[in-house]
Design an enzyme around this catalytic site. Structure first.
Site, mmCIF file in Angstrom:
data_model
loop_
_atom_site.group_PDB
_atom_site.id
_atom_site.type_symbol
_atom_site.label_atom_id
_atom_site.label_comp_id
_atom_site.label_asym_id
_atom_site.label_seq_id
_atom_site.Cartn_x
_atom_site.Cartn_y
_atom_site.Cartn_z
ATOM 1 N N LYS A 97 -10.071 13.101 7.872
ATOM 2 C CA LYS A 97 -9.564 12.752 9.204
ATOM 3 C C LYS A 97 -9.516 14.000 10.078
ATOM 4 O O LYS A 97 -9.356 15.108 9.564
ATOM 5 C CB LYS A 97 -8.132 12.212 9.085
ATOM 6 C CG LYS A 97 -8.016 10.812 8.528
ATOM 7 C CD LYS A 97 -6.555 10.354 8.533
ATOM 8 C CE LYS A 97 -6.416 8.972 7.949
ATOM 9 N NZ LYS A 97 -7.064 7.907 8.712
ATOM 10 N N GLU A 114 -9.294 3.681 2.262
ATOM 11 C CA GLU A 114 -8.806 3.725 0.888
ATOM 12 C C GLU A 114 -7.750 2.673 0.582
ATOM 13 O O GLU A 114 -7.587 2.272 -0.570
ATOM 14 C CB GLU A 114 -8.250 5.127 0.585
ATOM 15 C CG GLU A 114 -6.792 5.376 1.005
ATOM 16 C CD GLU A 114 -6.553 5.295 2.508
ATOM 17 O OE1 GLU A 114 -7.528 5.415 3.274
ATOM 18 O OE2 GLU A 114 -5.395 5.092 2.920
ATOM 19 N N ARG A 124 -7.541 -0.504 1.211
ATOM 20 C CA ARG A 124 -8.073 -1.755 0.661
ATOM 21 C C ARG A 124 -8.508 -1.582 -0.807
ATOM 22 O O ARG A 124 -8.493 -2.532 -1.575
ATOM 23 C CB ARG A 124 -9.215 -2.274 1.553
ATOM 24 C CG ARG A 124 -10.397 -1.381 1.641
ATOM 25 C CD ARG A 124 -11.270 -1.658 2.868
ATOM 26 N NE ARG A 124 -10.693 -1.150 4.109
ATOM 27 C CZ ARG A 124 -11.248 -1.284 5.310
ATOM 28 N NH1 ARG A 124 -12.394 -1.910 5.452
ATOM 29 N NH2 ARG A 124 -10.668 -0.779 6.382
ATOM 30 N N LYS A 162 0.860 -1.185 0.000
ATOM 31 C CA LYS A 162 0.000 0.000 0.000
ATOM 32 C C LYS A 162 0.893 1.231 0.000
ATOM 33 O O LYS A 162 1.691 1.429 0.914
ATOM 34 C CB LYS A 162 -0.903 0.010 1.242
ATOM 35 C CG LYS A 162 -1.628 1.340 1.467
ATOM 36 C CD LYS A 162 -2.514 1.333 2.723
ATOM 37 C CE LYS A 162 -3.071 2.726 3.007
ATOM 38 N NZ LYS A 162 -3.909 2.777 4.231
ATOM 39 N N ASP A 172 -12.053 7.151 3.692
ATOM 40 C CA ASP A 172 -10.840 6.959 4.491
ATOM 41 C C ASP A 172 -10.436 5.480 4.557
ATOM 42 O O ASP A 172 -9.336 5.157 5.015
ATOM 43 C CB ASP A 172 -11.070 7.507 5.907
ATOM 44 C CG ASP A 172 -9.773 7.722 6.657
ATOM 45 O OD1 ASP A 172 -8.694 7.656 6.033
ATOM 46 O OD2 ASP A 172 -9.843 7.973 7.879
ATOM 47 N N ASP A 228 -2.548 10.334 3.369
ATOM 48 C CA ASP A 228 -3.935 9.947 3.577
ATOM 49 C C ASP A 228 -4.648 10.985 4.429
ATOM 50 O O ASP A 228 -4.555 10.977 5.652
ATOM 51 C CB ASP A 228 -3.986 8.566 4.256
ATOM 52 C CG ASP A 228 -5.414 8.103 4.485
ATOM 53 O OD1 ASP A 228 -6.344 8.698 3.899
ATOM 54 O OD2 ASP A 228 -5.601 7.132 5.257
ATOM 55 N N ASP A 255 1.781 6.579 5.366
ATOM 56 C CA ASP A 255 0.776 5.623 4.892
ATOM 57 C C ASP A 255 1.209 4.873 3.623
ATOM 58 O O ASP A 255 0.435 4.139 3.023
ATOM 59 C CB ASP A 255 -0.563 6.351 4.685
ATOM 60 C CG ASP A 255 -1.762 5.452 4.902
ATOM 61 O OD1 ASP A 255 -1.609 4.401 5.548
ATOM 62 O OD2 ASP A 255 -2.852 5.796 4.411
HETATM 63 N N1 BES Z 1 -4.066 4.824 6.876
HETATM 64 C C1 BES Z 1 -5.155 4.547 7.736
HETATM 65 C C2 BES Z 1 -4.795 3.588 8.856
HETATM 66 C C3 BES Z 1 -3.765 4.060 9.855
HETATM 67 C C4 BES Z 1 -4.161 4.552 11.073
HETATM 68 C C5 BES Z 1 -2.421 3.932 9.575
HETATM 69 C C6 BES Z 1 -3.195 4.957 11.985
HETATM 70 C C7 BES Z 1 -1.458 4.341 10.487
HETATM 71 C C8 BES Z 1 -1.854 4.853 11.697
HETATM 72 C C9 BES Z 1 -6.281 3.938 6.926
HETATM 73 O O1 BES Z 1 -6.387 4.333 5.607
HETATM 74 C C10 BES Z 1 -7.562 4.357 7.589
HETATM 75 O O2 BES Z 1 -7.847 5.507 7.578
HETATM 76 N N2 BES Z 1 -8.298 3.397 8.122
HETATM 77 C C11 BES Z 1 -9.518 3.672 8.782
HETATM 78 C C12 BES Z 1 -10.514 2.635 8.334
HETATM 79 C C13 BES Z 1 -11.927 2.948 8.736
HETATM 80 C C14 BES Z 1 -12.435 4.158 7.991
HETATM 81 C C15 BES Z 1 -12.780 1.747 8.427
HETATM 82 C C16 BES Z 1 -9.276 3.592 10.267
HETATM 83 O O3 BES Z 1 -8.466 2.795 10.713
HETATM 84 O O4 BES Z 1 -9.881 4.381 10.990
HETATM 85 ZN ZN ZN Z 2 -4.642 4.945 4.740
HETATM 86 MN MN MN Z 3 -7.509 6.125 5.374
#
Ligand code: BES
Ligand code: ZN
Ligand code: MN
Length: 494
Positions: A271, A343, A345, A259, A341, A264, A282
């Site tokens: 966010k 994204e 996947r 990824k 968010d 992000d 990210d």
């Molecule tokens: N890049 C984030 C995950 C992340 C969080 C990486 C903290 C490093 C540190 C990912 O894209 C994300 O935003 N995931 C969301 C998913 C949710 C919207 C289902 C999350 O973890 O809140």
């Molecule tokens: Zn992300």
């Molecule tokens: Mn995200």
């Protein structure tokens, strides 16, 4: 950091710290005993008068007596006597560096007479990793705030053999450092095209690199990956890195998919501001894959390997994708984007499909900073491992133990599949809070046909603001590089 292996009676000098390993319980043997003898017993006196026992992680820094050509002596706890492992030596040497780093000493001389060439190489490797620092953008830092140690000298029985043994580990250290640099680099500098350029530069190592832009990906039908990048002024990229080191250049490769979300923001599902800057990391999965490919090429691993990087930037914009949008993936399956968010996947869905479709690999391992939920599930020191294949999973867990990149396996329970079913498309991109890392993995699994596959959620481990491990300075860890290199070395070379 300059590193050199030297023979006995190496010069230390007035700006040197001389380090010796001491075993528990404070037994002076080998170089430590010799140094104690020539220095009139100051090591023993320092030990007797304090709490240093030679335990792992302990160091004791003393002034060098007048007849020793050095500024200070450093006693390094090496734990119980016995045959030391490469990992223990690596860590102890890293701890020695941390203890000497800002002491004012410019040279760290480690006395390793009696140790094998391989162990001496491990010591040098530990110091290389410990001395990592991302200071490219610090222009006004005073010299006295910077690390003083600039040179590592390792006194060994056979400098030639140790230099040779270190060659392979030096390549691996460079690979870890490459991944750390990529993760540390801010997103205004490292956007998808710049990442692709840096990957392209690795052709000098013998890697083959192809870059696809948005036009090519559109032709391939990568609607999910392109949807994520749609709000960015930066062009999305797919990097394809190949290493052909097996006897048969047509043998099915092992494959790694990363990824690479260069930043992000969350997109329209924006966010919160607090901590958002951390999202420059990210692309940690893509960085780990790049590092692993570098490691394989640098030691000319006898394996065919493919690394695929999905490089995008997730931005809110008038042209950004919206919650409620439905995108069509290269596989033909459709996705309702509930939360922009989630994204990673979406990027992986197309990158993984492309990898499988084109290369028919032996296995696919994807690495991704995928979910905040993995921190809740496993804490900060473990990567989440999900897999459809017990053999691959067991091998990864063994490589994890051996490399220090710690993993813990989590399940892929079919009864949670319904959490990502959608009323309007084949699936939706979020499954709710319960088991957030699991439903993310189940989502990715829908893009795996019958290839052995493992998914590593490295959201907790790619970036460590407060690292306690001497070989991993705070910041980007390079998690995954040593793991993948080890996995290949142990099982997939001919
Ligand atoms: N890049 C984030 C995950 C992340 C969080 C990486 C903290 C490093 C540190 C990912 O894209 C994300 O935003 N995931 C969301 C998913 C949710 C919207 C289902 C999350 O973890 O809140
Ligand atoms: Zn992300
Ligand atoms: Mn995200």
């Amino acid at each position: 950091m300059k590193i050199e292996f030297v023979g006995h009676a190496a010069e230390a000098g007035p700006k040197a710290a001389v380090g010796v390993f001491v075993h528990e319980p404070a037994t002076l043997t080998g170089p430590a005993a010799a140094l104690d003898a020539v220095s009139g017993g100051v090591l023993k006196r320092a030990i007797d008068g304090g709490r240093f026992t030679g335990g792992k992680g302990q160091t004791l820094d003393i002034v060098a007596p007048h007849n020793i050509d050095a500024a200070r002596l450093l006693l390094i706890g090496a734990g119980p006597a016995g045959s030391p492992t490469a990992e223990a030596v690596e860590l102890a040497a890293a701890q020695a560096y941390q203890a000497a780093k800002t002491s004012g000493a410019e040279v760290l001389l480690l006395k390793l007479a009696g140790a094998s060439a391989d162990l001496a190489a491990s010591a040098a490797f530990g110091v290389r990793l410990a001395a990592y620092r991302f200071d490219r953008y610090r222009t006004t830092e005073k010299a006295e705030k910077k690390p003083s140690v600039k040179k590592l000298r390792l006194e060994v029985d056979d400098p030639k053999a140790a230099t040779k043994a270190f060659k392979r580990l030096a390549g691996l250290a460079d690979a870890v450092i490459l991944a750390r640099d990529l993760v540390s680099e801010p997103a205004n500098i490292l956007y998808p095209e710049e990442f692709a350029r840096r990957v392209k530069a690795l052709t000098s190592l013998g890697l083959e690199v192809e870059i696809l832009g948005e036009k090519e990906m559109k032709k391939l039908g990568m609607g999910a990956l392109l949807g994520v990048g749609q709000g960015s002024v930066r062009d999305s990229q797919l990097a394809i890195i190949q290493w052909k080191g097996a006897k048969d250049p047509a043998a099915p490769p092992v494959a790694f998919v990363g990824k690479g979300v260069c930043f992000d923001t969350g997109g329209i599902s924006l966010k919160p501001a607090d901590g958002m800057e951390e999202m420059i990391t990210d692309m940690g999965g893509a960085a780990a894959v790049t590092g692993a490919m570098y490691a394989l090429a640098s030691r000319k691993a006898r394996v065919n390997a493919v690394g695929i990087l999905g490089l995008v930037e997730n931005m809110p914009d008038a042209n950004a994708q919206r919650p409620g949008d439905v995108v069509t993936t290269m596989s033909g399956q459709t996705i309702e984007v509930i939360n922009t968010d989630a994204e990673g996947r979406l990027v992986l869905a197309d990158a993984i499909w492309y990898c499988q479709d084109r290369f028919k690999p032996k296995f696919i391992i994807d690495l991704a900073t995928l979910t905040g939920a993995i921190v809740v599930a496993l804490g900060k020191d473990l990567g989440g491992l999900f897999s459809n294949n017990d053999e691959l999973s067991d091998r990864l867990l063994a490589a994890s133990k051996a490399s220090g990149d710690a993993l813990w396996r989590l399940p892929l329970p079919p009864q949670y599949e319904s959490q990502i079913d959608s009323a309007v498309a084949d699936m939706k991109n979020v499954g709710g809070r319960p088991g957030g890392s699991i439903t993310a993995a189940l989502f990715i699994q829908r893009f795996i046909k019958d290839t052995p596959w493992a998914h590593l959620d490295i959201a907790a481990t790619a970036w460590k603001p407060n690292s306690k491990v001497a070989t991993i300075p705070s910041g980007a860890t390079g998690f995954g590089v040593r793991l993948l290199d080890r996995l290949v070395a142990d099982h997939y070379e001919d």
